[in-house]
Write a protein that holds these residues in place. Structure first.
Motif, mmCIF file in Angstrom:
data_model
loop_
_atom_site.group_PDB
_atom_site.id
_atom_site.type_symbol
_atom_site.label_atom_id
_atom_site.label_comp_id
_atom_site.label_asym_id
_atom_site.label_seq_id
_atom_site.Cartn_x
_atom_site.Cartn_y
_atom_site.Cartn_z
ATOM 1 N N ALA A 6 0.752 -1.340 -0.027
ATOM 2 C CA ALA A 6 0.063 0.128 0.098
ATOM 3 C C ALA A 6 0.702 1.265 0.032
ATOM 4 O O ALA A 6 0.601 2.174 -0.809
ATOM 5 N N THR A 7 2.047 1.107 0.758
ATOM 6 C CA THR A 7 2.775 2.258 0.828
ATOM 7 C C THR A 7 4.155 2.076 0.763
ATOM 8 O O THR A 7 4.577 0.795 1.072
ATOM 9 N N ALA A 8 4.923 2.823 0.489
ATOM 10 C CA ALA A 8 6.601 2.729 0.426
ATOM 11 C C ALA A 8 6.993 2.253 2.115
ATOM 12 O O ALA A 8 7.983 1.644 2.273
ATOM 13 N N ALA A 9 6.292 2.936 3.008
ATOM 14 C CA ALA A 9 6.655 2.762 4.406
ATOM 15 C C ALA A 9 6.710 1.194 4.698
ATOM 16 O O ALA A 9 7.553 0.564 5.298
ATOM 17 N N GLU A 10 5.457 0.851 4.273
ATOM 18 C CA GLU A 10 5.132 -0.611 4.285
ATOM 19 C C GLU A 10 6.096 -1.554 3.652
ATOM 20 O O GLU A 10 6.484 -2.485 4.099
ATOM 21 N N ALA A 11 6.635 -1.096 2.391
ATOM 22 C CA ALA A 11 7.300 -2.154 1.706
ATOM 23 C C ALA A 11 8.786 -2.012 2.193
ATOM 24 O O ALA A 11 9.459 -3.180 2.100
ATOM 25 N N VAL A 12 9.307 -1.348 3.161
ATOM 26 C CA VAL A 12 10.741 -1.248 3.785
ATOM 27 C C VAL A 12 10.439 -1.481 5.102
ATOM 28 O O VAL A 12 11.615 -1.053 5.833
#
Length: 272
Positions: A6-12
């Protein structure tokens, strides 16, 4: 098979301290800025980065560099990044400079499962013989008042090691080790939910190679499409190399800087 986050923050969100990162981009072209900003916001440090260049002052990987989050850089070019040069010459940062073609092949080899290869690039130089300054001594650098023009005055705290050189058909070749990293961050023009990626022109640069080298590859895509919409012949990186996909907002996709804007005065033509 749906790899979208959903978000870049979730991806990393599982990227740890002291992780190694392969990062795509060349100058300002094809840089995964949104993912880099998410890594910055996560607050991790001690990172080992593999990228052609370490961003620019205030942009790309330069954001992590200025925050003191990067401990080591493997790359080909320092360029106009003054903070990169300052940290390197000041003994704050370990830097392995690699011929650009060799860096590309080391990443590709890592992605293909090839542990090492031989190349003529660097034979007869410190690339093969060792002695390149990976890290300067901080005290010596400070006392020398170093700048980009005075690097030679500093004490080398950690030189590069010598590499194996072998002869094939009468020509010398140096052995180079492949590169793999814990994570890879890339930016693509298009991607589908299975992780298949398409890059646009010059933004292709190091992105496919970085994507191949990462054990966990995260791609930010300017346009997300459904599986089957991409022509298989047009795919530059197949989804087998990509674990996570982040769709950019229209504003994020459109945010593309110009590294150096050059203009000229209009030409006034006289009458004959």
């Amino acid at each position: 098979m749906d790899k979208v986050r959903a978000t870049a923050a979730e991806a990393v969100d599982d990227l740890p301290e002291h992780a190694s990162l392969a990062v795509g981009g060349f100058g300002l072209s094809g840089v995964p800025n949104v993912l880099i900003e998410a890594v910055h916001a996560r607050g991790v440090g001690g990172l080992s980065v593999v990228s052609n260049n370490c961003g620019v002052d205030g942009g790309g990987l330069g954001i992590l560099l200025a925050a003191g989050r990067i401990a080591r850089v493997t790359g080909s070019y320092i360029g106009d990044n003054r903070e990169f040069a300052r940290q390197y010459l000041g003994g704050e940062l370990e830097v392995e400079l690699v011929p650009q073609g060799t860096l590309a092949e080391r990443l590709r080899a890592g992605g293909c499962g090839i542990p090492a290869f031989y190349t003529p690039a660097g034979v007869g130089t410190q690339v093969a013989d060792g002695g390149l300054p990976w890290r300067y001594a901080p005290k010596a650098a400070a006392e020398a008042g170093l700048n980009a023009a005075g690097a030679g005055a500093a004490e080398v705290a950690k030189p590069s090691p010598a590499k194996e050189v072998r002869e094939f058909d009468g020509r010398a070749y140096v052995m180079e080790r492949a590169i793999t990293t814990d994570f890879a961050l890339v930016r693509a023009a298009k991607g589908d939910r299975h992780g298949n990626l398409v890059f646009h022109r010059a933004a292709r640069n190091f992105n496919p190679l970085a994507a191949m080298a990462g054990r966990v590859t995260i791609a930010e895509v300017e346009e997300l499409v459904e599986p089957g919409e991409l022509d298989p012949d047009a795919v530059h990186v197949p989804g087998v190399f990509v674990q996570r996909v982040v769709e950019l907002t229209p504003e994020q996709a459109a945010a593309k800087g110009i590294e150096r804007r050059t203009t000229s005065a209009p030409v006034t033509r006289g009458t004959v």
